[in-house]
Design a protein around this motif. Sequence first.
Motif, PDB file in Angstrom:
ATOM      1  N   PHE A  49      33.571  34.646  32.682  1.00 15.04           N
ATOM      2  CA  PHE A  49      32.447  35.574  32.731  1.00 15.04           C
ATOM      3  C   PHE A  49      31.168  34.808  33.023  1.00 15.04           C
ATOM      4  N   ALA A  50      30.295  35.409  33.812  1.00 16.34           N
ATOM      5  CA  ALA A  50      28.995  34.819  34.104  1.00 16.34           C
ATOM      6  C   ALA A  50      27.902  35.838  33.804  1.00 16.34           C
ATOM      7  N   LEU A  51      26.892  35.427  33.048  1.00 10.88           N
ATOM      8  CA  LEU A  51      25.758  36.313  32.766  1.00 10.88           C
ATOM      9  C   LEU A  51      25.018  36.659  34.049  1.00 10.88           C
ATOM     10  N   GLU A  52      24.947  35.707  34.955  1.00  9.19           N
ATOM     11  CA  GLU A  52      24.331  35.910  36.262  1.00  9.19           C
ATOM     12  C   GLU A  52      25.169  35.158  37.287  1.00  9.19           C
ATOM     13  N   GLY A  53      25.090  35.597  38.547  1.00  7.88           N
ATOM     14  CA  GLY A  53      25.823  34.936  39.619  1.00  7.88           C
ATOM     15  C   GLY A  53      27.153  35.602  39.905  1.00  7.88           C
ATOM     16  N   VAL A  54      27.850  35.057  40.901  1.00 11.93           N
ATOM     17  CA  VAL A  54      29.113  35.633  41.347  1.00 11.93           C
ATOM     18  C   VAL A  54      30.160  34.527  41.468  1.00 11.93           C
ATOM     19  N   LEU A  55      31.364  34.804  40.980  1.00 12.05           N
ATOM     20  CA  LEU A  55      32.470  33.848  41.013  1.00 12.05           C
ATOM     21  C   LEU A  55      33.629  34.422  41.814  1.00 12.05           C
ATOM     22  N   ARG A  56      34.461  33.522  42.341  1.00 10.54           N
ATOM     23  CA  ARG A  56      35.751  33.935  42.889  1.00 10.54           C
ATOM     24  C   ARG A  56      36.832  33.204  42.103  1.00 10.54           C
ATOM     25  N   VAL A  57      37.736  33.954  41.515  1.00 14.64           N
ATOM     26  CA  VAL A  57      38.821  33.392  40.711  1.00 14.64           C
ATOM     27  C   VAL A  57      40.125  33.589  41.466  1.00 14.64           C
ATOM     28  N   THR A  58      40.911  32.537  41.558  1.00 12.97           N
ATOM     29  CA  THR A  58      42.211  32.600  42.222  1.00 12.97           C
ATOM     30  C   THR A  58      43.295  32.199  41.233  1.00 12.97           C
ATOM     31  N   ALA A  59      44.304  33.049  41.103  1.00  9.82           N
ATOM     32  CA  ALA A  59      45.426  32.777  40.190  1.00  9.82           C
ATOM     33  C   ALA A  59      46.568  33.721  40.540  1.00  9.82           C
ATOM     34  N   ASN A  60      47.790  33.317  40.221  1.00  5.23           N
ATOM     35  CA  ASN A  60      48.965  34.182  40.424  1.00  5.23           C
ATOM     36  C   ASN A  60      49.025  34.769  41.836  1.00  5.23           C
ATOM     37  N   ASN A  61      48.718  33.936  42.840  1.00  2.00           N
ATOM     38  CA  ASN A  61      48.747  34.392  44.238  1.00  2.00           C
ATOM     39  C   ASN A  61      47.846  35.593  44.494  1.00  2.00           C
ATOM     40  N   TRP A  73      40.334  38.185  32.674  1.00  4.28           N
ATOM     41  CA  TRP A  73      41.180  37.620  31.635  1.00  4.28           C
ATOM     42  C   TRP A  73      42.264  36.789  32.305  1.00  4.28           C
ATOM     43  N   ILE A  74      42.384  35.519  31.894  1.00  3.92           N
ATOM     44  CA  ILE A  74      43.406  34.613  32.406  1.00  3.92           C
ATOM     45  C   ILE A  74      44.264  34.182  31.223  1.00  3.92           C
ATOM     46  N   ALA A  75      45.536  34.506  31.273  1.00  6.92           N
ATOM     47  CA  ALA A  75      46.441  34.236  30.150  1.00  6.92           C
ATOM     48  C   ALA A  75      46.690  32.732  29.986  1.00  6.92           C
ATOM     49  N   PRO A  76      47.136  32.300  28.802  1.00 11.14           N
ATOM     50  CA  PRO A  76      47.460  30.883  28.587  1.00 11.14           C
ATOM     51  C   PRO A  76      48.486  30.375  29.600  1.00 11.14           C
ATOM     52  N   HIS A  77      48.290  29.142  30.051  1.00 14.02           N
ATOM     53  CA  HIS A  77      49.195  28.428  30.948  1.00 14.02           C
ATOM     54  C   HIS A  77      49.219  28.974  32.384  1.00 14.02           C
ATOM     55  N   VAL A  78      48.356  29.899  32.717  1.00 17.85           N
ATOM     56  CA  VAL A  78      48.280  30.400  34.092  1.00 17.85           C
ATOM     57  C   VAL A  78      47.355  29.482  34.896  1.00 17.85           C
ATOM     58  N   VAL A  79      47.891  28.917  35.979  1.00 16.01           N
ATOM     59  CA  VAL A  79      47.094  28.025  36.829  1.00 16.01           C
ATOM     60  C   VAL A  79      46.054  28.856  37.583  1.00 16.01           C
ATOM     61  N   HIS A  80      44.806  28.387  37.574  1.00 17.29           N
ATOM     62  CA  HIS A  80      43.737  29.132  38.230  1.00 17.29           C
ATOM     63  C   HIS A  80      42.674  28.174  38.735  1.00 17.29           C
ATOM     64  N   GLU A  81      41.887  28.660  39.689  1.00 21.55           N
ATOM     65  CA  GLU A  81      40.743  27.898  40.179  1.00 21.55           C
ATOM     66  C   GLU A  81      39.564  28.847  40.325  1.00 21.55           C
ATOM     67  N   VAL A  82      38.358  28.274  40.288  1.00 25.93           N
ATOM     68  CA  VAL A  82      37.147  29.081  40.322  1.00 25.93           C
ATOM     69  C   VAL A  82      36.187  28.506  41.359  1.00 25.93           C
ATOM     70  N   THR A  83      35.675  29.381  42.224  1.00 26.58           N
ATOM     71  CA  THR A  83      34.656  29.004  43.193  1.00 26.58           C
ATOM     72  C   THR A  83      33.379  29.759  42.858  1.00 26.58           C
ATOM     73  N   VAL A  84      32.259  29.049  42.823  1.00 23.38           N
ATOM     74  CA  VAL A  84      30.966  29.683  42.543  1.00 23.38           C
ATOM     75  C   VAL A  84      30.388  30.164  43.867  1.00 23.38           C
ATOM     76  N   LEU A  85      30.298  31.487  44.047  1.00 25.67           N
ATOM     77  CA  LEU A  85      29.768  32.049  45.292  1.00 25.67           C
ATOM     78  C   LEU A  85      28.246  32.140  45.266  1.00 25.67           C
ATOM     79  N   GLU A  86      27.694  32.417  44.092  1.00 27.80           N
ATOM     80  CA  GLU A  86      26.244  32.439  43.890  1.00 27.80           C
ATOM     81  C   GLU A  86      25.952  31.731  42.577  1.00 27.80           C
ATOM     82  N   THR A  87      24.851  30.981  42.513  1.00 30.38           N
ATOM     83  CA  THR A  87      24.491  30.230  41.318  1.00 30.38           C
ATOM     84  C   THR A  87      24.757  31.057  40.065  1.00 30.38           C
TER      85      THR A  87
END
Length: 264
Positions: A49-61, A73-87
Amino acid sequence: MPVPILTHTSISHPRDVPTSVRPVTMTARDLQAAEFLRAHDHPWGQVTFALEGVLRVTANNSSWIVPPLRAIWIAPHVVHEVTVLETARLRPLCVLAERAPFAGTECKVLEVSSLLRELIVALARLDRRLAPAREPLLAELILDELARSATRPIRVPLPEDKRLKMLCASLIDEPGSPQTLGHWAQQVGASERTLARLFERELGLTFGQWRQQVRLAHAAPLIARGLPLAQVAEQLGYASQSAFSAMFKKTFGTTPSAFFAEGG
């Protein structure tokens, strides 16, 4: 200019790992646009979660665009990555696996209620040394509110085929592109029929349906920051505001304005 890459330890420290005594913890972090948190997992669940800005989350294809009114919500042991699209003012919640508010490994888009947002802010500002008894109270309230959170069907499935990956990555970066499947066939070195078959087989959607999912996902941050719907429609490749609103209502059962008013 190289993209800054962070490891998961960049935003998590041993003292902030959730425990039975502290089932919800947080490490607040402000991140700049284009920063990238490489693929990783951890034994606890996470509410990104971000109070401000925009994220892209990739997980589970799959991929999700996350504006401030939403969380993932990302469950335990789920591989994920996060890209910051806006500060972004990132305020991730780490949740003890045994106290996970949702079952299974499926990621969920959550509406962030006004109460949940204020609880997250309070936890971020908390000084445990001055108010040690306050943290477990906030944690229990957060867990209760998370379990009550409405979920939204905003998801963009991602392919395994390298030709489809190239096509999909380009459209995620430029969702308003008007290029046809025939154009993309020439770009990635496959026939139009082959690509159409791959979309159906790997993603369960036609090319047009998948592109609509991408466009609707990208609509979220644009609307959340107050951009007029006519401009949102234009940026995302729709012929008119009414065409965009009609597609939005068909997908989510409500108008864009009402959808985001509910989240606020």
